[in-house]
Design an enzyme around this catalytic site. Structure first.
Site, PDB file in Angstrom:
ATOM      1  N   LYS A   1       0.887  -1.164   0.000  1.00 17.86           N
ATOM      2  CA  LYS A   1       0.000   0.000   0.000  1.00 17.86           C
ATOM      3  C   LYS A   1       0.922   1.210   0.000  1.00 17.86           C
ATOM      4  CE  LYS A   1      -3.373   2.337   3.074  1.00 17.86           C
ATOM      5  NZ  LYS A   1      -4.291   2.168   4.217  1.00 17.86           N
TER       6      LYS A   1
ATOM      7  N   GLU B   1      -3.203   7.038   2.337  1.00 21.80           N
ATOM      8  CA  GLU B   1      -3.521   7.255   3.747  1.00 21.80           C
ATOM      9  C   GLU B   1      -2.259   7.342   4.608  1.00 21.80           C
ATOM     10  OE1 GLU B   1      -6.366   4.106   4.552  1.00 21.80           O
ATOM     11  OE2 GLU B   1      -7.979   5.327   3.729  1.00 21.80           O
TER      12      GLU B   1
ATOM     13  N   ARG C   1     -12.879  11.788  -4.974  1.00 26.83           N
ATOM     14  CA  ARG C   1     -12.108  10.599  -4.570  1.00 26.83           C
ATOM     15  C   ARG C   1     -12.403   9.388  -5.453  1.00 26.83           C
ATOM     16  NH1 ARG C   1     -12.063   8.103   1.590  1.00 26.83           N
ATOM     17  NH2 ARG C   1     -11.705   5.940   0.976  1.00 26.83           N
TER      18      ARG C   1
ATOM     19  N   ASP D   1     -14.702   2.877  -1.101  1.00 25.68           N
ATOM     20  CA  ASP D   1     -14.076   2.104  -0.025  1.00 25.68           C
ATOM     21  C   ASP D   1     -15.052   1.135   0.626  1.00 25.68           C
ATOM     22  OD1 ASP D   1     -12.341   1.211   1.842  1.00 25.68           O
ATOM     23  OD2 ASP D   1     -12.219   3.065   3.002  1.00 25.68           O
TER      24      ASP D   1
ATOM     25  N   GLU E   1     -16.152  -4.100   7.815  1.00 27.27           N
ATOM     26  CA  GLU E   1     -15.946  -2.735   8.316  1.00 27.27           C
ATOM     27  C   GLU E   1     -17.188  -1.858   8.144  1.00 27.27           C
ATOM     28  OE1 GLU E   1     -12.632  -0.742   6.529  1.00 27.27           O
ATOM     29  OE2 GLU E   1     -12.994   1.125   7.610  1.00 27.27           O
TER      30      GLU E   1
ATOM     31  N   GLU F   1     -28.359  -2.856   3.624  1.00 26.09           N
ATOM     32  CA  GLU F   1     -28.389  -1.703   2.721  1.00 26.09           C
ATOM     33  C   GLU F   1     -29.624  -0.831   2.991  1.00 26.09           C
ATOM     34  OE1 GLU F   1     -29.115  -2.719  -1.373  1.00 26.09           O
ATOM     35  OE2 GLU F   1     -28.113  -0.915  -2.107  1.00 26.09           O
TER      36      GLU F   1
ATOM     37  N   TRP G   1     -11.737  13.686   4.088  1.00 26.26           N
ATOM     38  CA  TRP G   1     -11.658  12.319   3.562  1.00 26.26           C
ATOM     39  C   TRP G   1     -12.298  12.121   2.195  1.00 26.26           C
ATOM     40  CZ3 TRP G   1      -8.536   8.725   5.654  1.00 26.26           C
ATOM     41  CH2 TRP G   1      -8.046   8.983   6.941  1.00 26.26           C
TER      42      TRP G   1
END
Ligand code: GCW
Length: 721
Positions: A285, A289, A339, A368, A396, A551, A581
């Site tokens: 990575k 971030e 983004r 993400d 997450e 959802e 972000w």
């Protein structure tokens, strides 16, 4: 079996099963009949006569090149069509399975195939030994089926032992040291092999100080893990920090084109392969971030990835280079930066520049791991690059293993998505290796000269990568039903077109063995008792649609990110709205959603090829579930089902909570069911209480927020706070 740890594993597995169910096992050990001897035959009773040629056997597992050929295999071969001139029909990991004349045979070119064949038999259960079965060839769609553990070696002050881990501590590391429970690592390897996974990364992609040293003076720890995983065909990969030449090597730079830096990486790889000869490679990575990367030296990500790839190439290793590169210090006032555009903007120009042993690892969506995103357009933009799609098995953003959320239906949708419309390849084709026939059109942004077609070359794909959801929890995954996500990940990595409902059915069988409680019918088919059928029905009712239920009560219509900043659990509608972000919903009194059109927005829709570039561009044609991802619309905007955006928000949030309550009571009804252990039942029951509480919180915050913004009442007059 030709020896080796995998062959021993197959033998031990068969012996273990025999000891459990009665019967005996005969193993033709290497050395007695040469290295390619047949592997194992299982007799009907414990006292099996010697000699691989002898029987009778119910089951024979043999290598295709075995000498001498076991009788059962010879008999079968005369009835089978020839292998079509291919003298290695099953490849490295595939197998053939059949049953004739009362003998079940698994044939494989390599011991790994025997192992997967054996687990296939476990899935079949008694059906493997009932009626005759025609010959079936099974081969994995991709060579690498990898889980990335975001495990820290040392406990991180903010992220803990496992970043985004919801299943207890790390299975590999504890308080800065290698786990004291390596037997559990061995059990994990067995679990992975049963799912079809054959590679793991043992440390977090965010590489902190202690973790960096896994590459140098702590290689011994990694080797100890590799020793436990190897017998089940699972290879270890390491997350490597891009700045390692500086951090570990004391060099003044990590510039990937610097001679000393390249030499440092070459030596690091050499040392790593001395310690772990079958190391899979590195995962990186970079420039993401806060992680270091090639941008600091004015170099491209191809320069960065290739330097590591060159170091690994002599040993057959690969670099998984993550495409999750974006500006996480964005100014929220600046509405032109998007983004979602970042991955394609950064990487598409580099297509064709990566070495063959670089796999570009692309998150399935452009943002993400939200509960709903479009498929990343980068997957359609790199015809000359090996691509892997990364999914998040750890939940997450989908309930953190406190909520039931069976994710295979989402992953299947991603894999089945066809970026060029019905005529072109699907994501499953792209990541398993597309052929020239798949001939995509170039994206709208590029010149429409048909070049895209020619550029799409046949190559090996990078497969499916998942972020692991496993920890040292008693049930492995925190929520016992989250095991289904682990299993489904492995099965989809092996067979990307498999049906998620069928996969869940397999998992139910393997986990709760409901059919074992049934009676065996004449042809060996297994009938189900009423209770077994009820368990299966109930689990499907709870799990099949659980992603859509999630959802419904989370952020609406694809807009995403209405979560609590930091830990990302539970609702906080404006939590990220004025942060750097890049994850905004832009709700005001008139409407909500992100304008990503070419006409008036960020232009992200233009990153897709046709037809999607046009479908997403149009608020009328855009699929409802992604409307707010692509468009800023008034609350009164009418959806395809005739409802308005605001009424849809209210309706789905009430419905989502009702569905959780319903699932919770279905589960309660399983109390005392024979095949559901009491401890497991209790754990899930408690988690359902929390899921219901949290879903109500989502409903009430989202509904209240949008009622207060819009002033539009619920058409059905329900209570909104
Ligand atoms: O989903 C986000 C997570 C980070 C993670 C990052 C990534 C490992 O919130 O915790 O870092 O993605 O994928 O790199």
């Amino acid at each position: 079996c030709g020896g080796g740890p995998l062959a021993e594993t197959v033998h031990d597995e068969v012996a273990r099963a025999c000891a459990r169910y009665g019967g005996g096992v005969r193993h033709s050990a290497p050395g007695t009949t040469g290295d390619r001897s047949p592997c194992a035959g299982v007799g009907g009773d414990a006292d099996v006569p010697g000699g691989a040629e002898e029987g009778p056997f119910d089951l024979v597992l043999a290598l295709t090149g075995a000498e001498p050929v076991p009788d059962a295999v010879r008999r079968l071969r005369t009835k089978w069509p020839a292998h079509g001139g291919d003298d290695r029909p099953t490849g490295e990991e595939g197998f053939v399975v059949a049953r004739h004349d009362g003998v079940t045979v698994v044939l494989a070119d390599e011991p790994a195939g025997l192992l997967y064949g054996l687990f296939h038999l476990v899935r079949l259960g008694e059906r493997a030994f009932g009626a005759a079965r025609p010959r079936e060839l099974h081969r994995p769609a991709t060579r690498r089926r990898m889980l990335d553990h975001w495990d820290n070696v040392a406990v991180h002050p903010v992220m803990g032992q496992v970043e985004r881990g919801y299943a207890g501590g790390s299975i590999f590391w504890r308080d800065g040291a290698l786990t004291g429970d390596l037997a559990r690592v061995g059990a994990y390897a067995r679990l992975l092999a049963a799912c079809g996974v054959n590679a793991v990364t043992v440390n977090n992609v965010n590489v902190h100080a202690a973790e960096a040293r896994l590459l140098t003076d702590r290689l011994g720890d990694v080797a100890a893990i590799a020793d436990r995983l190897r017998p089940y065909g699972v290879r270890v990969h390491l997350s490597a920090g891009f700045a390692s030449p500086v951090v570990l090597g004391g060099l003044p730079t990590a510039d990937p084109l610097d001679h000393d830096v390249r030499t440092w990486w070459a030596r690091a790889a050499e040392r790593a392969y001395q310690a772990i000869p079958d190391l899979g490679g590195f995962v990186v990575k970079a420039d993401s971030e806060g992680q270091p990367g090639p941008f600091a030296y004015g170099r491209s990500h191809a320069d960065g990835a290739n330097t590591l790839a060159d170091a690994l190439a002599p040993f057959g290793g690969v670099v998984h280079w993550r495409a999750f590169v974006y500006d996480h210090r964005q100014d929220w006032r600046d509405r032109s930066t998007d983004r979602a555009r970042a991955a394609r903007d950064h990487f598409a120009p580099l297509d064709g520049l990566f070495r063959d042993n670089v796999i570009l690892q692309v998150k399935h969506g452009p943002m993400d791991f939200q509960p709903r995103e479009p498929v990343s357009p980068l997957l359609a933009a790199m015809p000359r690059t090996r691509l892997a799609v990364e999914v998040q098995v750890t939940q997450e953003y989908t309930g953190q293993q406190r909520h039931v959320c069976y994710l295979a239906p989402m992953w299947s949708e991603v894999l089945a998505f066809r970026p060029w419309g019905t005529a072109g390849p699907a994501v499953a084709n792209i990541v398993t290796g597309a052929t020239a026939d798949d001939a995509p059109e170039p994206p709208d942004e590029e010149p429409q000269d048909g070049e895209g077609r020619d550029r799409w070359a046949a190559r090996e794909g990078g497969g499916l990568v998942g972020v692991s959801n496993v920890g040292d929890d008693h049930f492995w995954t925190g929520h016992p039903l989250a095991q289904a996500n682990l299993y489904a990940f492995g099965r989809l990595a092996w067979a990307p077109w498999a049906d998620p409902v069928a996969i869940l059915d397999e998992w139910i069988d393997l986990t709760f063995a409901p059919s074992k409680t049934g009676e065996t019918g004449d042809a060996g088919d297994v009938g189900e008792t009423g209770e077994a059928a009820r368990l299966r029905r109930t689990l499907h009712a709870i799990m099949d649609g659980s992603w859509r239920t999630y959802e419904r009560y989370a952020a609406p219509l694809g807009v995403g990110f209405m979560v609590r900043p930091g830990h990302h659990y539970g609702p906080d509608v404006d939590g990220y709205e004025y942060t750097p972000w890049g994850t905004y919903h832009f709700a005001d009194r008139d409407g909500v959603g992100v304008d990503r059109t070419r006409a008036t927005g960020t232009g992200f829709t233009g990153q897709f090829p046709r037809p999607w570039s046009q479908v997403y561009e149009s608020a009328e044609r855009c699929p409802d579930e992604l409307l707010l991802f692509f468009h800023h619309v008034p609350y009164g905007h009418v959806l395809h089902d005739g409802s308005t955006v605001i009424q849809h928000i209210y309706d789905t949030h009430f419905a989502g909570v009702e569905q959780v309550a319903e699932a919770r009571s279905l589960w309660a009804g399983l109390a005392g069911a024979g095949s559901v252990p009491a401890g497991l039942h209790a754990r899930v029951r408690e988690l359902f209480d929390e899921q219901l509480r949290c879903a109500e919180e989502w409903r009430d915050q989202i509904n209240a927020y949008f009622f207060r913004k819009s002033g539009v009442p619920d058409a059905r007059g329900r209570r909104i706070h």
